[in-house]
Design a protein around this motif. Structure first.
Motif, PDB file in Angstrom:
ATOM      1  N   HIS A 126       0.433  -1.166   0.473  1.00 33.37           N
ATOM      2  CA  HIS A 126      -0.051   0.336  -0.037  1.00 33.37           C
ATOM      3  C   HIS A 126       0.771   1.442   0.320  1.00 33.37           C
ATOM      4  O   HIS A 126       0.078   2.855  -0.449  1.00 33.37           O
ATOM      5  N   ARG A 127       1.612   1.124  -0.092  1.00 38.50           N
ATOM      6  CA  ARG A 127       3.068   2.474  -0.030  1.00 38.50           C
ATOM      7  C   ARG A 127       4.420   2.136  -0.289  1.00 38.50           C
ATOM      8  O   ARG A 127       4.334   0.713  -0.138  1.00 38.50           O
ATOM      9  N   LEU A 171       6.191   8.515   2.355  1.00 39.79           N
ATOM     10  CA  LEU A 171       5.468   7.555   3.043  1.00 39.79           C
ATOM     11  C   LEU A 171       3.858   7.389   2.679  1.00 39.79           C
ATOM     12  O   LEU A 171       3.015   7.186   3.587  1.00 39.79           O
ATOM     13  N   ARG A 172       3.351   8.372   1.031  1.00 40.95           N
ATOM     14  CA  ARG A 172       2.409   8.206   0.751  1.00 40.95           C
ATOM     15  C   ARG A 172       1.872   6.894   0.253  1.00 40.95           C
ATOM     16  O   ARG A 172       2.137   6.459   0.206  1.00 40.95           O
ATOM     17  N   PRO A 173       1.025   6.235   0.035  1.00 37.49           N
ATOM     18  CA  PRO A 173      -0.448   5.503  -0.731  1.00 37.49           C
ATOM     19  C   PRO A 173       0.673   5.604  -1.717  1.00 37.49           C
ATOM     20  O   PRO A 173       0.998   6.627  -2.533  1.00 37.49           O
TER      21      PRO A 173
END
Lengths: 526, 430
Positions: free
Chosen positions: A321-322, A329-331
């Motif tokens: 998911h990231r 660390l954004r998706p």
């Protein structure tokens, strides 16, 4: 069908090498994009924010996979594979007739059953079927085959041969109405089912209503009934009242969606890619669905009487998911997906292509592609960085294929606004392997819909022969199996009409042709 | 309306009408409902904030040319006096409002995807052509500049409310969960949602009420796992209700589900209701911006107040409690939202919205809500805004995601929050 207990035995048998270590063998990939002569960009603005596929196929019968890379607003690029067996990757750009503009995706299949691979080109505008002429030459066949290419934003493709049909059934997934500017949401256009008419023509396309902006579709025999259903993964960004779909496509019948009453649970994601594989050796495929942020791995909840799937991505460690490299660390945003065994340990691994849609600041800008290696316990671990394939270009389509016929699967990724990238799998400690091509007489020459089974240590692993899925990217040619340390094994095929072939022994580390009704034949290049 | 200081000096080829300005407001709001749905950071609290700032922007843009509306400056927390129109100069309200809303929407949704960006371009172009048709170039330029100045003032004000930056779709990378069965624990298998949504949102600056704790509510029933406890009984009520759910209850749960990314969210649902009521009433510009701003303000305050309480009480969700103590395979009809249970956000904000809309349109104003028709959910009719709010609140019990106390006390909290918005003065003449 195998039960879970036997699956565990198979895991033990196949993965002694992996079991002896704490983690799976991490493959070594070397990027050879420039050296191999690849320089093809998926270009264009808003109408090309999705798509960006690659097709790999052998169009000159030398056994090496050639390649077409979608160009978006630019022309598609065809590359003939000029690699030598076991050597560095080398491609030569060549005129093929496939160099159309507005190509978003491409899928190879032998439409007319003449033994020469044809291609379906998904386009922003009219789709085109290209008949293979041999020697990597192609010509438009829409008129000759009565194929109505329409005028849509086509984004997904799959094909099957309905039971007894002389001609394939093609499913095309379409996206939003590209002419809607102010309020495009809810403007999903119809997906199409191109069924046969007569023996060598397509009927006018049948609209699959409702359609919910498909970005990947796949004919797959989810319940092993012998009749594939059509899985459709839809982009929730644009539909209203939509969800993921599973269509019952039966010969002579009007297509019908599986309903909640039949077990199909509503799932609403940014669906972008589908890959199926029998990961746990229970005889039924699991399905990976790419999306934004968390991705999904679906497994049948009960028996195969109902299409009731549970999401096991979190438990298996494949939410992806990231980003896993860098400090962003954004998706993530995931597109193409494919299960293949990249370290030949007998366990299918997971390849996911990542890339921001286009300057979406809430999502990772530098979003590395994933190479998730399956462990003996069925969980996965990320190895993209250790394997050398953690590209943070803006990825879309992709493929794993053995471009230099050394038994190790290489990798190609198509990028938006940047050149596609190519990596050679140079692993020195991978396991053993086999690759096989299927041939049968009649219209469905490549046996789409067959199941290939490999038996070793008294147990069986399986893969379904499909055309479709991924993200705008299709493949034909060799079917690859990793075999761990097994020096020999057995193979059989359950052909598309359900006939079970005989078990035939083979030695590991080789290529084989399996013609229906004939003995397995070793194949060597040249 | 057009402020004409010297009527004889200038005759526009096509006089801008109040209807033009109303259409501008309605169109930008319609687009905003879509942008909320299709911009991944726009969870309900974030959406409520956008509706508040957009509403205040439209209101202040219109108020500067209105004989009746008074500014919110000095009434809303930390809102300083707005730039005024130049005395003696002509302005076209439709152009002022369009410029203000265009700038505000672009700023608030600057992080939307390429399709949203393209849509904003298209709407700005279309409405720009509409409001400039036949308008003197100087008037248009002056009006546009003034609208943009209003929006810039509001947007600058918005930057200091602690809600301007939302990362990772609102899910913190670090958040320590409180140990114990009484407290929230992740309820989904989505990796991103293993931390709760926007835990600090309750500390944001409020709009009309003093702060997030201004409308406090009593604690939930004492946590207990004893079968004769009130807490257990409330959980049992959820379990039994879901087990015996009627088709009507299921429809209600679905209608008010208002999931992020799949709907305009709960605050957007109430904005949608207000837009339809205003449109059917044929409301003029003043009434339109008055209603939408007050509603936006109270929705935003609701989420701040509700979130302040949610993270103070940090209560476990029904799915966690019921699976642990009653039925390990229990599945509620709705997806459980990824944050603590008490009070119910939909209840709080619906209660507040009903209080505000009832004051504007009447305590017994009957209406039809067709917010989700495009998604295949038929319209529902209500005898009053309060009736709709009560149904919205109860939908959370039918959906298996809230206990009764969170619903009933959420509504009460909402009534208190709505009263703060209703205390704002909007008209020179009461």
């Amino acid at each position: 069908m195998m039960r879970a207990t036997s699956a565990a035995i198979l895991l033990l048998a196949l993965t002694a090498q992996a079991m002896a270590q704490a983690s799976p063998v991490v493959p070594t990939f070397i990027e050879e994009t420039q050296a191999a002569g690849i320089n093809a960009v998926f270009d264009g603005d808003w109408e090309y924010m999705v798509g960006g596929g690659v097709a790999t196929f052998d169009c000159n019968d030398d056994g090496f996979a050639d390649m077409l890379i979608a160009g978006g607003s630019a022309k598609a690029t065809f590359y003939r594979n000029a690699s030598e067996r076991g050597g560095s990757l080398r491609f030569e750009k060549q005129d093929s007739g496939l160099e159309l503009d507005a190509v978003a995706g491409a899928y190879p299949l032998d439409v007319d059953g003449d033994g020469v691979t044809d291609l379906v080109l998904l386009r922003v505008g009219e789709n085109v079927v290209m008949r293979g002429l041999g020697s990597c030459r192609f010509e438009r066949a829409n008129e000759e085959w009565s194929f109505d290419g329409g005028d849509a934003w086509s984004t997904a493709f799959s094909a099957t041969w309905e039971r007894g049909a002389q001609w394939p059934t093609l499913a095309v997934g379409n996206y939003i109405d590209r002419r809607e500017e102010g309020f495009p949401w809810g403007s999903c256009t119809d997906n199409w089912l191109h069924r046969p008419e007569g023996g060598d023509q397509f009927a006018p396309p049948l609209a699959l209503k409702p359609s919910h902006c498909a970005l990947s579709i796949l004919f797959t025999d989810w319940n092993r009934s012998g009749t594939p259903a059509l899985r459709v993964s839809n982009d929730r960004e644009y539909y209203k009242g939509g969800q993921e779909q599973l269509w019952r496509i039966e010969l002579g019948q009007v297509p019908a969606r599986y309903t909640a009453e039949e077990g199909w649970k509503p799932l609403r994601i940014w669906g972008m890619g589908i890959a199926g594989y029998d990961l746990d050796f229970d005889g039924y495929p699991e399905y990976f669905l790419t999306s934004m942020a968390d991705n999904k791995l679906q497994k049948l909840s009960g028996d195969a009487s109902r299409p009731d799937y549970a999401d096991v991505a979190f438990a298996k460690g494949v939410t992806a998911h990231r980003p896993y490299v860098g400090d962003n660390l954004r998706p993530s945003t995931a597109w193409h997906v494919q299960f293949e065994d990249v370290n030949n340990d007998g366990l299918a691994d997971l390849f996911v292509v990542k890339g921001n849609v286009a300057k979406m600041p809430d999502f990772a800008e530098h979003d590395p592609n994933n190479l998730l290696l399956q462990r003996p316990d069925g969980t996965f671990e990320e190895a993209g960085d250790r394997a050398g394939v953690a590209s943070t270009a803006i990825g879309r389509g992709g493929a794993l294929a053995d471009f230099n016929l050394d038994g190790l699967l290489d990798m190609v990724v198509v990028n938006r606004w940047e050149s596609a990238q190519l990596w050679r799998n140079a692993s020195e400690d991978a396991g053993r392997w086999m690759q096989v091509r299927l041939v049968q007489d009649g219209p469905n020459r490549d046996a789409v819909g067959a199941w290939i089974e490999i038996r070793c240590a008294g147990e069986v692993m399986r893969r379904e022969v499909t055309v479709g899925g991924g993200h705008a990217s299709g493949q034909s040619g060799w079917h690859h199996f990793g075999l761990g340390e097994e020096a020999e094994a057995e193979i059989r095929v359950i052909w598309p009409d359900g006939e079970e072939g005989d078990w035939q022994r083979f030695d590991s580390d080789g290529f084989y042709m399996l013609e229906r009704g004939a003995a397995l034949a070793a194949w060597t290049p040249g | 309306m057009i402020v004409v200081a010297c009527a004889l000096a200038w005759q526009p080829a096509r006089a801008q009408t109040d209807g033009d300005a109303v259409e501008v407001v309605q169109t930008w709001y319609r687009l905003t409902l879509e942008l909320v749905r299709h911009t991944p950071t726009y969870s309900p609290p974030v959406a409520s904030r956008a509706f508040a700032y957009l509403g205040v922007t439209a209101y202040e843009a219109a108020a500067g040319g209105s004989d009746d509306l008074v500014s919110f400056a000095g009434q809303l927390n930390a809102l300083s006096p707005l730039p005024e129109r130049q005395e003696g100069q002509d302005y076209a309200d439709a152009a002022v409002v369009h410029a203000a809303m265009a700038k505000a929407v672009r700023e608030l949704f600057g992080n939307t995807g390429p399709t949203g960006q393209r849509a904003m371009d298209a709407i700005e172009r279309r409405l720009g052509e509409r409001v400039s048709e036949g308008l003197d170039a100087e008037v248009l330029a002056r009006s546009t500049a003034h609208g943009e100045t209003i929006a810039a003032h509001i947007l600058e004000w918005s930057q200091s409310d602690r809600g301007a930056v939302v990362e990772n779709m609102g899910f913190p990378h670090v958040h320590e969960l409180t140990a114990g069965g009484a407290h929230w624990t992740p309820t989904s298998l989505i990796a991103q949602q293993q931390k709760p949504l926007l835990p600090d949102w309750g500390n944001n600056r409020t709009f009309a009420m003093p702060n997030g704790a201004s409308c406090d509510l009593p604690p939930p029933p004492a946590y207990s796992e004893e079968e004769d406890s009130e807490f257990y009984r409330e959980a049992r009520e959820v379990y039994d209700t879901v087990k015996d759910l009627t088709p009507e209850q299921r429809a209600i749960a679905r209608f008010w589900s208002d999931d992020p990314m799949l709907s305009p969210t709960p605050p957007g649902h109430w904005i949608s209701i207000a837009m339809k009521v205003l449109e059917e009433e044929g409301a003029d510009l003043d009434r339109s911006v008055e209603a939408l701003s007050l509603l936006g303000v109270t929705l935003a305050d609701s989420f701040i107040g509700c979130w302040e309480a949610k993270y103070r009480f940090d209560l476990v969700r029904p799915i966690t409690y019921i699976r642990r103590l009653m039925d390990p395979k229990w599945e509620p009809p709705l997806n459980t939202p990824p944050f603590p249970e008490y009070p119910s956000g939909h209840s709080t904000q619906s209660g507040a919205a009903a209080v505000v809309l009832a004051k504007l349109f009447g305590e017994t104003f009957a209406f039809e809500d067709d917010t989700h028709v495009d998604d295949g959910l038929p319209a529902r009719s209500y005898a009053s805004f309060h009736a709709a709010a009560e149904e919205a609140a109860m939908s959370r019990l039918y959906g298996g995601i809230h206990f009764r106390a969170a619903i009933e006390r959420g509504l009460e909290q909402g009534h208190c929050i709505g009263d703060h918005a209703n205390a704002l003065r909007t008209r020179r003449q009461p």
